[in-house]
Design an enzyme around this catalytic site. Structure first.
Site, PDB file in Angstrom:
ATOM      1  N   CYS A  23      -0.686   2.024  -5.282  1.00 26.54           N
ATOM      2  CA  CYS A  23      -1.303   3.415  -5.783  1.00 26.54           C
ATOM      3  C   CYS A  23      -0.376   4.247  -5.924  1.00 26.54           C
ATOM      4  O   CYS A  23       0.690   4.621  -5.169  1.00 26.54           O
ATOM      5  CB  CYS A  23      -2.424   3.659  -4.626  1.00 26.54           C
ATOM      6  SG  CYS A  23      -3.589   2.342  -4.247  1.00 26.54           S
ATOM      7  N   HIS A  63       1.101  -1.473   0.098  1.00 22.72           N
ATOM      8  CA  HIS A  63      -0.085   0.086   0.173  1.00 22.72           C
ATOM      9  C   HIS A  63       0.806   1.161  -0.102  1.00 22.72           C
ATOM     10  O   HIS A  63       1.783   1.440   0.629  1.00 22.72           O
ATOM     11  CB  HIS A  63      -0.897  -0.081   1.136  1.00 22.72           C
ATOM     12  CG  HIS A  63      -1.829  -1.003   1.209  1.00 22.72           C
ATOM     13  ND1 HIS A  63      -2.908  -1.034   0.390  1.00 22.72           N
ATOM     14  CD2 HIS A  63      -2.018  -2.217   1.950  1.00 22.72           C
ATOM     15  CE1 HIS A  63      -3.589  -2.071   0.560  1.00 22.72           C
ATOM     16  NE2 HIS A  63      -3.350  -2.788   1.441  1.00 22.72           N
TER      17      HIS A  63
END
Lengths: 612, 418
Positions: free
Chosen positions: B206, B164
């Site tokens: 991301c 992440h």
């Protein structure tokens, strides 16, 4: 602390400051004057606090200081710039001995002229001789002895005996090259101060001697035998000096600095593996202990100055190769070609890396003997020109080498249920070892051909049972010293930049010591090099490199573990800044008040004086 | 309400961390490049594969990493040259319905956690510090060789990271962050010490492209799954396992590699062109301004496989046995035969089609797979200001002025309180 912070919080109004003043009746204006001296208790108190803060500041500064071992930045700087401006060179002495020549009679040349001619020729052959680790470029120290039989002339300062005493033996008996080499070593050994000079002896033979035989021995001597003209003698001598002794027969670029398979800690682990592709067919074993003792030991000894070598060996089963081979009727064998070599290694099945013993930064060189299965036996390597490889092996730079060894008979014993256990015979093992030795030399950047073809003819290169001849070791040492010192200088530069870029990083004493010792070792290496002591120079340079690598890769150097000065400021300012402000302001206020009150008192005093 | 509070907390944390980091890195920004020759030969391949996420719902990150591990191993990088870092052990998780197995597809054809998986850093060993130690090579003496990146100036390194992330950071273990500055600093030190020839950084997270913004070392090629402000999505949910099992970017990367074997000549540009933004639901970004070679000419096996540079051994060193075998046989081989990795002969080998059945519905993506940490939109403003207003040179001034400006404020407030 409480005292300090309470102090400015309960300021007493200045009007109530001096109760004594009210007792005095004669004061006309309490706003402008007072009859008593102003009290200094509060001023002293606030100033004491302020001063204790000021005095405490150095202690705080000291307590948050981090330890940084002093690194000799200026010495690092000067070392790198010196290495840059003045490449490392070894002094080399060259000695040419012409037996049976008469330069003065035929050409009117004295020994000094011949020496100059050789030097000129050497510079032509070796234009980039200013390269680091080479002999001192430009003016080669060439001495010449001309023994024409009747007379003997030599350059000044030449240490050779004149005439050459062992000359007459040459034509007397036919000696083998090896014996000749030994004999030359005996009679030239003392020449050139500790045997560090290179010599070429040219014996002029009769016309009917047949072809000219030029041999480079395994020490630092070479000789040319046969009928050669004066010019040819000079050019051959120069070529041996410039091309063979100075460059180890390489064409200048084949030894590259990145082909230095020596670990950063100066160690090499030679890992020998015997791979049995299909143990169902046959299982080969080898008496590695014998190889280690008899063949490998001298090699390791010879390479001792360059690297600290350790040896390990293993035998592996079920190790198929991952490239393809096909049956070829003409050669009567299975063929794999050079363009398949990149895929030969089967990294998933060959568990070669067993080097638990190897330290973190040692270099492991894999030397692999591959025994094909019965299905693909015999297995031969085909070269791009269609020939079969003589060695059946290849290397991968910085990794190691692989040799394919085919069993004598490729017929599998179909009857027996037990695995067919065999041992590689000593003769085969010796042959195998020759190839492995060639690969090791190749990995180190040396060729293994025993013939060097130059401009003025071919030279036979004698091999040494130590794997490396002395002049090859000289060249290797030179390169390694050079590479090590350069690597040391760049690492030191990186380290000093890194350390300076992180001002809040702790530098423990160990790093400081390592840098210091490394610089010292580098200095030693340079001084040894300038006196021509190759081995000691190589050892010192290796030490210098490994020490500085240890310093650079020290686990305490991690930028993420350290914060900048700004961060330190940001941590401490919330604790001290508000309090300090109050203390300073209180002291200022008290000082102002005292001055004001004092003025009042002085005014009253002046008035009193006028009144009285 | 609680969420809002958390959000604010996170924001402030982020601002603080960024500020600290900024302060910390000002001094590091002096560029140092080594003057190593560009002619160095490519001799070996290394791979550093990192999964940075803990917890069961991040199953797919471990599956991503293990799939990549399988691929590079299949293409020839040996285990001793792969550093595999897995932040958690999904195979042994109590919630795993298939104990000791990890799948990256709901068809469960391929167990990624089969034989010969050598995990070098596992669980809590996967920290930012250890990761940076692997890259820079600064280990304690006791760390074994298998846990070290022992590359040299001839190495091509593949660095794959998944987890992440957000704007200029990648979370490790849900507790620390790898900043783009840290990564750039580590890469710079690697370059300085000649620890790689070329480096391919591949990141599936991301806003992956933001992680590359600080890189400045030559020879580095970077590819990320998404642009700034974009999320990277998971590919599909496995209802048996209960969580999503693979991310989109990695899924299509694997799909590309399943068609290849070690002999293939497919170029990096063909890999980069294979990413379809509609299928990825994000824009794959690659940064190539630091990379000198043309991507059309670089085979993917230069990074994802190991094609060795080999040189034929011309001759054995015969003199060892001169005495036994008579006089020296003279032989001359003047031409050396080089077989370079560029001449990869294309072979029709056995196509391993384990991945050919990757036939999950393309548009099925689950909301759970979205990155939670990407949603910090207001963080953009701060980074925008930092990015635009402050150039590297004026940072010192900015900080000094800021501190000086703080002083009168403090004096004023103190005065008021008196």
């Amino acid at each position: 602390m409480e005292e300090i912070s309470n102090f400015p919080l309960n300021p007493e109004p200045p009007e109530e400051e001096s109760p004594q003043s009210q007792m005095h009746e004669s004061t006309p204006d309490r706003k402008t004057m007072r009859t008593t001296k102003p009290g200094i208790k509060r001023l002293i108190l606030s100033l004491t606090v302020l001063f204790s803060f000021i005095i405490g500041f150095p202690f705080l500064w000291k307590s948050i200081e981090i330890y940084r071992a002093p690194l000799p930045f200026d010495r690092i700087e000067s070392f790198s710039s010196q290495l840059e401006s003045d490449p490392l060179h070894f002094p080399c002495r060259f000695q040419a001995i012409f037996v049976g020549f008469d330069f003065s009679a035929s050409r009117g040349l004295g020994p000094n002229d011949v020496a100059a001619a050789i030097t000129r020729k050497m510079s032509q052959l070796n234009p980039n001789s200013s390269r680091c680790g080479n002999c001192i470029g430009g003016d080669y120290d060439v001495s010449v002895v001309i023994d024409s039989g009747s007379s003997c002339a030599q350059t000044e300062g030449s240490e050779a005996k004149c005439p050459l005493k062992c000359g007459e033996v040459v034509f007397g008996g036919k000696l083998s090259d090896e014996d000749f080499d030994e004999m030359l070593k005996r009679c030239l050994g003392n020449v050139g101060g500790g045997g560090k000079g290179y010599s070429v002896v040219v014996f002029n033979g009769d016309k009917e001697e047949g072809e000219v035989r030029a041999v480079v021995g395994k020490y630092r001597h070479a000789w040319v035998l046969g009928h050669v003209s004066e010019d040819e003698a000079v050019s051959r001598t120069a070529e041996i000096f410039a091309r063979v002794f100075m460059n180890a027969g390489s064409e200048g670029n084949s030894i590259r600095s990145e082909f230095m398979p020596v670990g950063a800690d100066g160690r090499i682990v030679l890992s020998f593996s015997l791979l049995n592709a299909e143990p169902q067919d046959w299982i080969y074993d080898w008496s590695f202990h014998e190889i280690d003792k008899t063949l490998l030991h001298p090699v390791i000894q010879a390479l001792q100055p360059i690297a600290n070598i350790t040896v390990e060996s293993q035998v592996l089963y079920y190790t198929p190769k991952s490239s393809f081979s096909y049956w070829d009727d003409i050669h009567g064998s299975h063929i794999f070609s050079t363009k398949d070599l990149p895929f030969f290694l089967n990294s998933n099945e060959w568990h070669l890396d067993t080097s638990v013993a190897a330290g973190g930064r040692s270099k492991v060189l894999q030397l692999v003997v591959y025994i094909p299965s019965a299905k693909e036996c015999p297995l031969q390597l085909e070269l791009p020109n269609g020939d079969l490889s003589k060695t059946n092996g290849f290397i991968s730079p910085m990794w190691g080498g692989v040799v394919v060894w085919n069993p004598e008979s490729c017929v599998k014993d179909l009857e027996s249920k037990d695995p067919d256990r065999r041992v590689i015979s000593p003769q085969n093992l010796q042959k195998l070892f020759e190839v492995l030795m060639g690969q090791l030399r190749q990995l180190l950047g040396l060729k293994s051909d025993n013939l060097y073809v130059g401009q003025s003819g071919a030279y036979i290169l004698l091999g040494s049972e130590r794997g490396f001849t002395e002049w090859e070791l000289d060249v290797l040492s030179g390169k390694h010293v050079c590479f090590n010192l350069h690597s040391c200088a760049t690492t030191l530069g990186s380290l000093s930049r890194l350390v300076q870029s992180l001002p809040r990083m702790i530098i423990i004493d160990e790093i400081g010591k390592q840098v210091k010792f490394s610089l010292e070792a580098a200095k030693f290496a340079q001084s040894y090099a300038s006196t021509g002591i190759y081995n000691a120079s190589a050892v010192s340079s290796r030490q210098a490199r490994s020490l500085v690598e240890d310093a650079f890769f020290h686990p305490s150097i991690m930028s993420i573990s350290y914060y900048s000065f700004e961060h330190c400021f940001a941590i401490y300012s919330p604790f001290f800044l508000p309090v300090t402000m109050h203390v300073i302001l209180a002291a200022l206020r008290e000082w102002k008040r005292y001055k004001q009150e004092n003025r009042k008192y002085l005014a009253w005093k002046a008035k009193e004086r006028i009144v009285s | 309400m609680e969420f809002c509070f958390l959000r604010i907390l996170k924001l402030t944390m982020k601002v603080l961390v960024m500020l600290l980091l900024f302060l910390g890195n000002i001094k590091n920004s002096t560029a140092y490049f080594s003057s190593s020759s560009e002619a160095t030969m490519h001799t070996n391949n290394w791979a550093v594969l990192v999964c940075t996420s803990r917890f069961w719902f991040n199953y797919r990150h471990m599956a991503n990493t293990l799939s990549l591990y399988r691929t590079v191993k299949r293409l020839g990088i040996p285990d001793e040259r792969i550093i595999l870092m897995l932040a958690d052990d999904m195979a042994c998780n109590a919630r795993n319905k298939y104990p000791a197995q990890v799948f990256n597809n709901e068809n469960h054809r391929l167990n990624l956690y089969g034989d010969n998986v050598e995990v070098d850093y596992r669980g809590y060993e996967v920290t930012v510090e250890n990761f940076l130690r692997v890259l820079t090579g600064r280990h304690e003496t006791a760390v074994p060789r298998s846990k070290r990146l022992l590359s040299d100036e001839g190495s091509h390194i593949l660095l794959y990271m998944t987890g992440h992330g957000g704007d200029e950071f990648l979370k490790f273990q849900d507790s620390e962050e790898l900043q783009s500055h840290d990564l750039a600093d580590a890469v710079k030190q690697m370059k300085e010490k000649g620890r790689f020839k070329e480096l391919l950084i591949m990141v599936d997270t991301c806003q992956a492209s933001t992680l590359f913004s600080q890189l400045q070392s030559p020879g580095v090629l970077a590819i990320g799954s998404s642009m700034k402000g974009e999320n990277s999505y998971s590919h599909h949910l496995d209802s048996d396992v209960g969580v999503s099992v693979v991310d989109r970017f990695t899924f299509y990367t694997l799909a590309f590699f399943e068609r290849l074997n070690i002999y293939d000549n497919a170029s990096l540009s063909s890999l980069f062109n294979s990413y379809n933004p509609n299928l990825l639901m994000s824009t794959a970004y690659y940064r190539r301004d630091l990379y000198q070679r043309h991507l059309e000419e670089v085979p993917v096996t230069n990074f994802f496989g190991s094609v060795m540079e080999t040189i034929h051994t011309d001759s054995a060193y015969t003199s060892l046995t001169n005495k036994n075998f008579g006089g020296a046989k003279t032989k001359t081989f003047l031409g050396q035969s080089f077989s370079s990795s560029d001449i990869n002969s294309v072979r029709n080998s056995d196509d391993e089609d384990q991945f050919n059945n990757l036939t999950a519905e393309e548009d099925q993506h689950d909301e759970a797979g979205q990155c939670i940490f990407c949603a910090m939109d207001s963080g953009h403003l701060w980074s925008f200001i930092l990015g635009n207003v402050i150039t590297h040179e004026s940072v010192d001034f900015f900080v000094c002025y800021g501190l000086v400006l703080m002083l009168p404020l403090l004096v004023f407030s103190t005065w008021l309180s008196l």
